[in-house]
Design a protein around this motif. Sequence first.
Motif, mmCIF file in Angstrom:
data_model
loop_
_atom_site.group_PDB
_atom_site.id
_atom_site.type_symbol
_atom_site.label_atom_id
_atom_site.label_comp_id
_atom_site.label_asym_id
_atom_site.label_seq_id
_atom_site.Cartn_x
_atom_site.Cartn_y
_atom_site.Cartn_z
ATOM 1 N N PRO A 176 0.948 -29.722 -18.895
ATOM 2 C CA PRO A 176 1.235 -28.334 -19.257
ATOM 3 C C PRO A 176 1.708 -28.125 -20.684
ATOM 4 C CG PRO A 176 3.060 -29.252 -18.010
ATOM 5 C CD PRO A 176 1.998 -30.308 -18.051
ATOM 6 N N GLN A 177 2.062 -29.206 -21.388
ATOM 7 C CA GLN A 177 2.636 -29.074 -22.726
ATOM 8 C C GLN A 177 1.732 -29.712 -23.775
ATOM 9 O OE1 GLN A 177 6.417 -31.072 -22.564
ATOM 10 N NE2 GLN A 177 7.193 -29.844 -20.855
ATOM 11 N N GLN A 178 1.718 -29.125 -24.949
ATOM 12 C CA GLN A 178 1.051 -29.749 -26.083
ATOM 13 C C GLN A 178 1.874 -30.952 -26.533
ATOM 14 O OE1 GLN A 178 -1.750 -29.143 -27.840
ATOM 15 N NE2 GLN A 178 -2.467 -27.278 -26.870
ATOM 16 N N ALA A 179 1.212 -32.100 -26.720
ATOM 17 C CA ALA A 179 1.893 -33.287 -27.215
ATOM 18 C C ALA A 179 2.017 -33.205 -28.739
ATOM 19 C CB ALA A 179 1.142 -34.544 -26.812
ATOM 20 N N TYR B 138 -2.107 -33.579 -24.527
ATOM 21 C CA TYR B 138 -1.145 -32.893 -23.665
ATOM 22 C C TYR B 138 -0.182 -33.897 -23.056
ATOM 23 C CZ TYR B 138 -4.571 -29.205 -24.201
ATOM 24 O OH TYR B 138 -5.419 -28.289 -24.742
ATOM 25 N N GLN B 139 0.904 -33.383 -22.546
ATOM 26 C CA GLN B 139 1.908 -34.233 -21.916
ATOM 27 C C GLN B 139 2.506 -33.504 -20.713
ATOM 28 O OE1 GLN B 139 4.563 -34.724 -25.255
ATOM 29 N NE2 GLN B 139 5.617 -32.787 -24.907
ATOM 30 N N TRP B 140 3.137 -34.290 -19.826
ATOM 31 C CA TRP B 140 3.746 -33.731 -18.621
ATOM 32 C C TRP B 140 5.204 -33.369 -18.850
ATOM 33 C CZ3 TRP B 140 0.199 -32.432 -15.295
ATOM 34 C CH2 TRP B 140 -1.032 -33.101 -15.362
ATOM 35 N N PHE B 141 5.872 -34.113 -19.730
ATOM 36 C CA PHE B 141 7.248 -33.782 -20.087
ATOM 37 C C PHE B 141 7.489 -34.266 -21.515
ATOM 38 C CE2 PHE B 141 7.258 -37.793 -17.705
ATOM 39 C CZ PHE B 141 7.944 -38.666 -18.536
ATOM 40 N N THR B 142 8.527 -33.753 -22.152
ATOM 41 C CA THR B 142 8.778 -34.055 -23.561
ATOM 42 C C THR B 142 9.178 -35.518 -23.741
ATOM 43 O OG1 THR B 142 11.052 -33.271 -23.294
ATOM 44 C CG2 THR B 142 9.431 -31.701 -24.139
ATOM 45 N N ARG C 221 14.148 -34.592 -17.716
ATOM 46 C CA ARG C 221 12.900 -34.022 -18.219
ATOM 47 C C ARG C 221 11.863 -33.942 -17.101
ATOM 48 N NH1 ARG C 221 12.837 -35.216 -24.206
ATOM 49 N NH2 ARG C 221 14.931 -35.968 -24.622
ATOM 50 N N VAL D 146 10.249 -30.211 -14.721
ATOM 51 C CA VAL D 146 8.849 -29.789 -14.538
ATOM 52 C C VAL D 146 8.315 -30.121 -13.151
ATOM 53 C CG1 VAL D 146 8.342 -29.989 -17.003
ATOM 54 C CG2 VAL D 146 7.966 -31.961 -15.518
ATOM 55 N N ASN E 5 -2.250 -20.910 -13.915
ATOM 56 C CA ASN E 5 -1.602 -22.104 -14.444
ATOM 57 C C ASN E 5 -2.223 -23.379 -13.880
ATOM 58 O OD1 ASN E 5 0.218 -20.709 -16.025
ATOM 59 N ND2 ASN E 5 1.728 -20.529 -14.386
#
Length: 235
Positions: free
Chosen positions: A58-61, A66-70, A82, A86, A4
């Motif tokens: 870690p997340q697809q935007a 990418y993004q760190w949180f929604t 949020r 994470v 990861n």
Amino acid sequence: MNDNHERHHVVVQQPSLPATQLFLLYHAAGDNPVAMGQIGRWFAGAFPRALVVSLGGPQQAPDGGYQWFTPLSAEDNDPQPRVDAVMSTFIAGVRHWQQLSGLRADATALVGFAQGATMVLEAVKAQPELAGRVVAFSGGYATLPLRADNRTTIHLIHGDDDRVMPLTHAVEADERLTALGGDVTLDIVDDLPHAIDDRAMQFALHRLQTTVPRRYFDEALGGGKPGEDDVITLM
């Protein structure tokens, strides 16, 4: 190694000699570690013995990258839950690179832009002594801190024409940290929108190279001395 932490990064600089500083860079929402790695080249040039790594969210935007949180929504505009959701993984990533490089928190600088800046500010709020330095470009806390640890020096750099993350976020953070006895600087870049330009980078490099962390004075009063591997290099 934890996949990861390994799968989503760009090593901007790996010095030939053992690294004496660690710079970890965190991009804005919708961006990627390759683009943020271009910012890392400035730090690499100024600190030739630094390991400089740009990390990916870690997340697809929703709109790519990418993004760190929604993202926030009209129904839910509180970023703190949020960020909290994470944060343990984010801190584990910092620890991973510290362990991999063999460098302590004192020799670590966390550098973030926009959402990445929120993450690095929140990380040292959640985990005091995680890093010796934080450079936050065009970002702010999810929630202003209730306490400050002056063993982390925080450099806030913000454009006064930022319509995405208004300057008030940095000003309020500076005022709160100062009131709590924290170690903080604020540099305001004239006419700069939500971006990093050459002037912002010069502010960052100047602060890292010339600002003596407040903890040095505290250590001197206590009879201690600074560690040799701190991220600051006086020039």
